[in-house]
Design a protein around this motif. Structure first.
Motif, PDB file in Angstrom:
ATOM      1  N   CYS A  47       4.928  -8.968 -23.604  1.00 49.13           N
ATOM      2  CA  CYS A  47       5.038  -8.153 -24.849  1.00 49.13           C
ATOM      3  C   CYS A  47       5.607  -9.358 -25.774  1.00 49.13           C
ATOM      4  N   GLY A  48       5.272  -9.136 -27.006  1.00 52.55           N
ATOM      5  CA  GLY A  48       5.679  -9.982 -28.310  1.00 52.55           C
ATOM      6  C   GLY A  48       7.024  -9.615 -28.598  1.00 52.55           C
ATOM      7  N   GLU A  49       7.705 -10.066 -29.625  1.00 56.25           N
ATOM      8  CA  GLU A  49       9.047 -10.003 -30.099  1.00 56.25           C
ATOM      9  C   GLU A  49       9.139  -8.521 -30.474  1.00 56.25           C
ATOM     10  N   HIS A  50       8.347  -7.863 -31.020  1.00 57.06           N
ATOM     11  CA  HIS A  50       8.515  -6.514 -31.484  1.00 57.06           C
ATOM     12  C   HIS A  50       8.114  -5.445 -30.502  1.00 57.06           C
ATOM     13  N   GLY A  51       7.407  -5.864 -29.165  1.00 52.69           N
ATOM     14  CA  GLY A  51       7.108  -5.077 -28.330  1.00 52.69           C
ATOM     15  C   GLY A  51       5.673  -4.939 -28.166  1.00 52.69           C
ATOM     16  N   LYS A  52       4.699  -5.596 -28.919  1.00 54.75           N
ATOM     17  CA  LYS A  52       3.372  -5.439 -29.013  1.00 54.75           C
ATOM     18  C   LYS A  52       2.769  -6.157 -27.534  1.00 54.75           C
ATOM     19  N   PRO A  53       2.198  -5.378 -26.873  1.00 56.15           N
ATOM     20  CA  PRO A  53       1.582  -5.966 -25.631  1.00 56.15           C
ATOM     21  C   PRO A  53       0.432  -6.669 -25.527  1.00 56.15           C
ATOM     22  N   TYR A  54       0.381  -7.857 -24.764  1.00 50.86           N
ATOM     23  CA  TYR A  54      -0.685  -8.660 -24.736  1.00 50.86           C
ATOM     24  C   TYR A  54      -1.107  -9.008 -23.353  1.00 50.86           C
ATOM     25  N   PHE A  55      -2.488  -9.325 -23.029  1.00 54.52           N
ATOM     26  CA  PHE A  55      -2.774  -9.778 -21.889  1.00 54.52           C
ATOM     27  C   PHE A  55      -2.209 -11.466 -21.682  1.00 54.52           C
ATOM     28  N   LYS A  56      -1.640 -11.656 -20.710  1.00 55.83           N
ATOM     29  CA  LYS A  56      -1.134 -12.917 -20.731  1.00 55.83           C
ATOM     30  C   LYS A  56      -2.097 -14.092 -20.334  1.00 55.83           C
ATOM     31  N   ASN A  57      -3.296 -13.904 -19.478  1.00 54.41           N
ATOM     32  CA  ASN A  57      -4.145 -15.034 -19.360  1.00 54.41           C
ATOM     33  C   ASN A  57      -5.459 -14.590 -19.531  1.00 54.41           C
ATOM     34  N   ALA A  58      -5.669 -13.550 -20.371  1.00 56.84           N
ATOM     35  CA  ALA A  58      -7.057 -13.340 -20.870  1.00 56.84           C
ATOM     36  C   ALA A  58      -7.155 -13.195 -22.477  1.00 56.84           C
ATOM     37  N   ASP A  59      -8.148 -13.618 -22.813  1.00 54.48           N
ATOM     38  CA  ASP A  59      -8.364 -14.008 -24.311  1.00 54.48           C
ATOM     39  C   ASP A  59      -9.040 -12.722 -25.007  1.00 54.48           C
ATOM     40  N   ILE A  60      -8.434 -11.654 -24.725  1.00 49.76           N
ATOM     41  CA  ILE A  60      -8.819 -10.363 -25.234  1.00 49.76           C
ATOM     42  C   ILE A  60      -7.777  -9.673 -25.832  1.00 49.76           C
ATOM     43  N   LYS A  61      -7.863  -9.158 -27.126  1.00 48.40           N
ATOM     44  CA  LYS A  61      -6.844  -8.447 -27.697  1.00 48.40           C
ATOM     45  C   LYS A  61      -7.096  -6.924 -27.766  1.00 48.40           C
ATOM     46  N   PHE A  62      -5.962  -6.173 -27.766  1.00 47.42           N
ATOM     47  CA  PHE A  62      -6.118  -4.527 -27.392  1.00 47.42           C
ATOM     48  C   PHE A  62      -4.898  -4.106 -28.193  1.00 47.42           C
ATOM     49  N   ASN A  63      -5.176  -2.704 -28.446  1.00 48.12           N
ATOM     50  CA  ASN A  63      -4.081  -2.020 -28.796  1.00 48.12           C
ATOM     51  C   ASN A  63      -4.274  -0.411 -28.617  1.00 48.12           C
ATOM     52  N   LEU A  64      -3.456  -0.005 -28.515  1.00 49.38           N
ATOM     53  CA  LEU A  64      -3.333   1.489 -28.241  1.00 49.38           C
ATOM     54  C   LEU A  64      -2.819   2.560 -29.006  1.00 49.38           C
ATOM     55  N   SER A  65      -3.038   3.753 -29.155  1.00 52.23           N
ATOM     56  CA  SER A  65      -2.489   4.740 -29.922  1.00 52.23           C
ATOM     57  C   SER A  65      -2.540   6.232 -29.166  1.00 52.23           C
ATOM     58  N   HIS A  66      -1.956   7.061 -29.627  1.00 52.07           N
ATOM     59  CA  HIS A  66      -2.301   8.485 -28.956  1.00 52.07           C
ATOM     60  C   HIS A  66      -1.242   9.618 -29.807  1.00 52.07           C
ATOM     61  N   CYS A  67      -1.782  10.653 -30.152  1.00 53.89           N
ATOM     62  CA  CYS A  67      -1.017  12.087 -30.602  1.00 53.89           C
ATOM     63  C   CYS A  67      -1.393  13.085 -29.779  1.00 53.89           C
ATOM     64  N   SER A  68      -0.974  14.223 -30.345  1.00 51.97           N
ATOM     65  CA  SER A  68      -1.326  15.638 -29.646  1.00 51.97           C
ATOM     66  C   SER A  68      -2.878  15.684 -29.645  1.00 51.97           C
ATOM     67  N   GLY A  69      -3.336  15.645 -28.375  1.00 57.31           N
ATOM     68  CA  GLY A  69      -4.804  16.016 -28.116  1.00 57.31           C
ATOM     69  C   GLY A  69      -5.424  14.753 -28.247  1.00 57.31           C
ATOM     70  N   LEU A  70      -5.189  13.608 -28.778  1.00 55.31           N
ATOM     71  CA  LEU A  70      -6.086  12.297 -28.747  1.00 55.31           C
ATOM     72  C   LEU A  70      -5.382  11.169 -28.308  1.00 55.31           C
ATOM     73  N   ALA A  71      -6.364  10.137 -27.932  1.00 53.80           N
ATOM     74  CA  ALA A  71      -6.246   8.838 -27.160  1.00 53.80           C
ATOM     75  C   ALA A  71      -6.891   8.089 -27.823  1.00 53.80           C
ATOM     76  N   VAL A  72      -6.416   6.908 -28.253  1.00 54.80           N
ATOM     77  CA  VAL A  72      -7.445   5.936 -29.000  1.00 54.80           C
ATOM     78  C   VAL A  72      -7.196   4.347 -28.614  1.00 54.80           C
ATOM     79  N   CYS A  73      -8.183   3.635 -28.531  1.00 59.61           N
ATOM     80  CA  CYS A  73      -7.854   2.121 -28.314  1.00 59.61           C
ATOM     81  C   CYS A  73      -8.920   1.297 -29.263  1.00 59.61           C
ATOM     82  N   VAL A  74      -8.664  -0.020 -28.987  1.00 62.62           N
ATOM     83  CA  VAL A  74      -9.551  -1.035 -29.630  1.00 62.62           C
ATOM     84  C   VAL A  74      -9.503  -2.277 -29.159  1.00 62.62           C
TER      85      VAL A  74
END
Length: 217
Positions: A48-75
């Protein structure tokens, strides 16, 4: 690529609370996306970065997630990304007072009903997506930045928005990425996420970082 999946109501019964169910659904969706896009069969090492953003340590792929009531999303992308989703309907003038610019707050107070709720969700998701993409904290000067309800580019990031309607509920999904042409949204059945995602993409192995915990309104 931007993925989203509606979370069936019956899914929640298997978890201790709604947040756990939604977080696990987002992780399953990430597992699905990584397997489909990159052929990844097991969870890469994360940090994780300074503010808690998760990263893959040894993979050159960026991602992010979110969710709310009834829905999950990722990029997922080769460059920095952030994403946020919101079920429209709730408006918090208190939260807006901390994060919206003076112009955005003025516009919000002039609107009523569905228009006000949609405007709130447009601005809220855009600002959260931007901060998650940059890895900054949510309160990092956002009240001085005008995003409005139709932002397409800011600070070197491009924005994509999608409106999803499920069972008479409206959701706003906003993603931010340095890639100018990444705005392809793909709906995935939740059952396919569970079936295809590698087994180690679950909340049993990945605890929700601070970034995923929604701000109290």
């Amino acid at each position: 690529m931007i993925y989203y999946a509606a979370i069936p109501k019956e899914t929640y019964a298997a978890y201790p609370n709604a947040h756990a169910a939604e977080h696990d659904a987002a992780l399953k969706l990430l597992g699905y996306a990584l397997k489909k896009e990159y052929g990844i069969e097991s969870l890469p090492e994360m940090t994780c970065g300074e503010h808690g953003k998760p990263y893959f340590k040894n993979a050159d792929i960026k991602f992010n997630l979110s969710h709310c009531s009834g829905l999950a999303v990722c990029v997922v992308s080769s460059d920095e990304v952030g994403i946020e989703c919101e079920k429209t309907g709730r408006v918090s003038l208190k939260a807006a007072g901390r994060i919206f610019s003076p112009y955005e707050n003025e516009m919000l107070e002039k609107l009523t009903g569905e228009e006000q709720a949609r405007f709130f969700s447009y601005v809220w998701t855009a600002k959260e997506a931007y901060c998650k993409a940059t890895g900054q904290g949510l309160f990092s000067g956002l009240s001085q930045r005008d995003f409005g309800d139709n932002i397409s580019e800011y600070g070197g990031f491009y924005f994509a928005r999608h409106i999803f309607i499920q069972n008479n509920a409206e959701y706003i999904i906003t993603a931010a990425c340095r890639e100018p042409h990444f705005d392809y949204f793909k709906a995935i059945p939740h059952k396919d996420c569970v079936r295809i995602a590698p087994s180690d993409f679950s909340s049993d192995r990945i605890k929700a970082p601070q970034e995923y915990r929604r701000i109290s309104r």
